[in-house]
Design an enzyme around this catalytic site. Structure first.
Site, short mmCIF file in Angstrom:
data_model
loop_
_atom_site.label_atom_id
_atom_site.label_comp_id
_atom_site.label_asym_id
_atom_site.label_seq_id
_atom_site.Cartn_x
_atom_site.Cartn_y
_atom_site.Cartn_z
N LYS A 182 22.58 42.04 -13.06
CA LYS A 182 22.71 40.74 -13.71
C LYS A 182 21.63 40.63 -14.79
O LYS A 182 20.69 41.40 -14.81
CB LYS A 182 22.57 39.60 -12.69
CG LYS A 182 23.72 39.57 -11.67
CD LYS A 182 23.52 38.54 -10.57
CE LYS A 182 23.17 37.17 -11.10
NZ LYS A 182 24.18 36.68 -12.06
N THR A 201 24.63 31.50 -14.35
CA THR A 201 24.61 31.45 -15.82
C THR A 201 25.55 32.51 -16.38
O THR A 201 25.63 33.61 -15.83
CB THR A 201 23.19 31.69 -16.33
OG1 THR A 201 22.33 30.66 -15.83
CG2 THR A 201 23.14 31.69 -17.85
N GLY A 229 28.20 34.93 -11.67
CA GLY A 229 28.87 36.14 -12.08
C GLY A 229 27.93 37.34 -12.03
O GLY A 229 26.83 37.27 -11.48
N GLU A 276 18.02 33.26 -11.76
CA GLU A 276 19.18 33.59 -10.93
C GLU A 276 18.73 34.21 -9.62
O GLU A 276 19.24 33.89 -8.54
CB GLU A 276 20.11 34.54 -11.68
CG GLU A 276 20.82 33.92 -12.86
CD GLU A 276 21.56 34.92 -13.73
OE1 GLU A 276 22.40 34.48 -14.54
OE2 GLU A 276 21.29 36.13 -13.61
N SER A 303 29.33 33.44 -18.91
CA SER A 303 30.67 32.98 -19.25
C SER A 303 31.52 32.71 -18.01
O SER A 303 32.28 31.72 -17.97
CB SER A 303 31.36 34.00 -20.15
OG SER A 303 31.41 35.28 -19.53
N THR A 304 31.39 33.55 -16.98
CA THR A 304 32.17 33.31 -15.77
C THR A 304 31.63 32.10 -15.02
O THR A 304 32.41 31.28 -14.49
CB THR A 304 32.17 34.55 -14.87
OG1 THR A 304 32.58 35.69 -15.63
CG2 THR A 304 33.13 34.37 -13.69
N GLY A 306 22.48 39.90 -18.28
CA GLY A 306 22.94 40.07 -19.65
C GLY A 306 22.69 38.84 -20.51
O GLY A 306 22.46 38.94 -21.71
#
Length: 224
Positions: free
Chosen positions: A98, A32, A86, A107, A34-35, A100
């Site tokens: 992780k 999950t 990401g 995840e 943007s990357t 954010g």
């Protein structure tokens, strides 16, 4: 290159890495953020090579489906060949922060059950020591204040992520000013606080391969 160009570059590199691992019945774990979104967009180009995906968030599941990639619930999947996601921070030892985006618990679950974990970041996310990025902690709502008090005892400054709910219906505390000398130990300590669902340290189950995009190309770091 700007940051979005770097994210796209590293997402494309991940596709090259995983493509050779895939078979017609393979399931891919997808993260999950943007990357990860760039990875999903690139994944559509090889969707004929695998069966489908398990997503770590509702948003990622929706994006996968829009590209015609089948999305499965984890409970009906026997094996995930690789998980790609990401990170907000990563060390060269492949320990991560992780969460954010608030999907840290899902995840962490998908990473745990996957045979391999490939983390993809741009150069701004590579650090010598974790902790400049606030550490997210998913908490049961009724325990939020209790957890915050316990975090203060550990030297952190918790901040309630007001107005946000995780896909699990829980809340997030973002912890500033933590000194993270032993990420794996701190991960366990925080998880043992009653009311904590999970925290954003990925040290007990670090990435197996870290791909970092910079102006000079992709740098690989592997977990020993």
């Amino acid at each position: 290159m700007n940051q979005d160009e770097l994210k796209k570059t590293v997402a494309d590199a991940a596709i090259e890495v995983i493509a050779e691992q895939l078979t017609k019945d393979s399931i891919v774990g997808v993260g999950t953020g943007s990357t990860a979104d760039f990875f999903i967009d690139a994944l559509k180009e090889i969707k004929h090579k695998f069966d489908g995906a398990v997503a770590s968030s509702i948003g990622s599941a929706d994006r996968l489906r829009k590209h015609g990639i089948p999305v499965y619930e984890l409970n009906v999947v026997n094996h995930i060949v690789v998980y790609v996601d990401g990170a907000d921070e990563s060390t060269r030892q492949l320990q991560l922060i992780k969460g954010g985006g608030g999907a840290l618990t899902r995840e962490k679950i998908v990473a745990e059950v996957s045979a391999g974990f490939v983390c993809i970041v741009d150069r701004t996310k590579l650090v010598d020591n974790l902790g400049a990025f606030p550490l997210p902690i998913e908490v049961i709502p009724m325990a939020r204040s209790h957890v915050a008090r316990e975090i203060v005892k550990l030297g952190g400054e918790p901040e309630f992520r007001d107005g946000f709910r995780t896909d699990n219906g829980n809340q997030i505390l973002d912890v500033h000013q933590l000194t993270i000398e032993d990420p794996a130990s701190l991960e366990g300590t925080i998880n043992n606080i009653v009311g904590v669902v999970a925290n954003g340290l990925f040290a007990r189950r670090p990435a197996d391969l870290l791909l970092v995009a910079g102006d000079d190309g992709i740098t690989e770091y592997r977990h020993n």
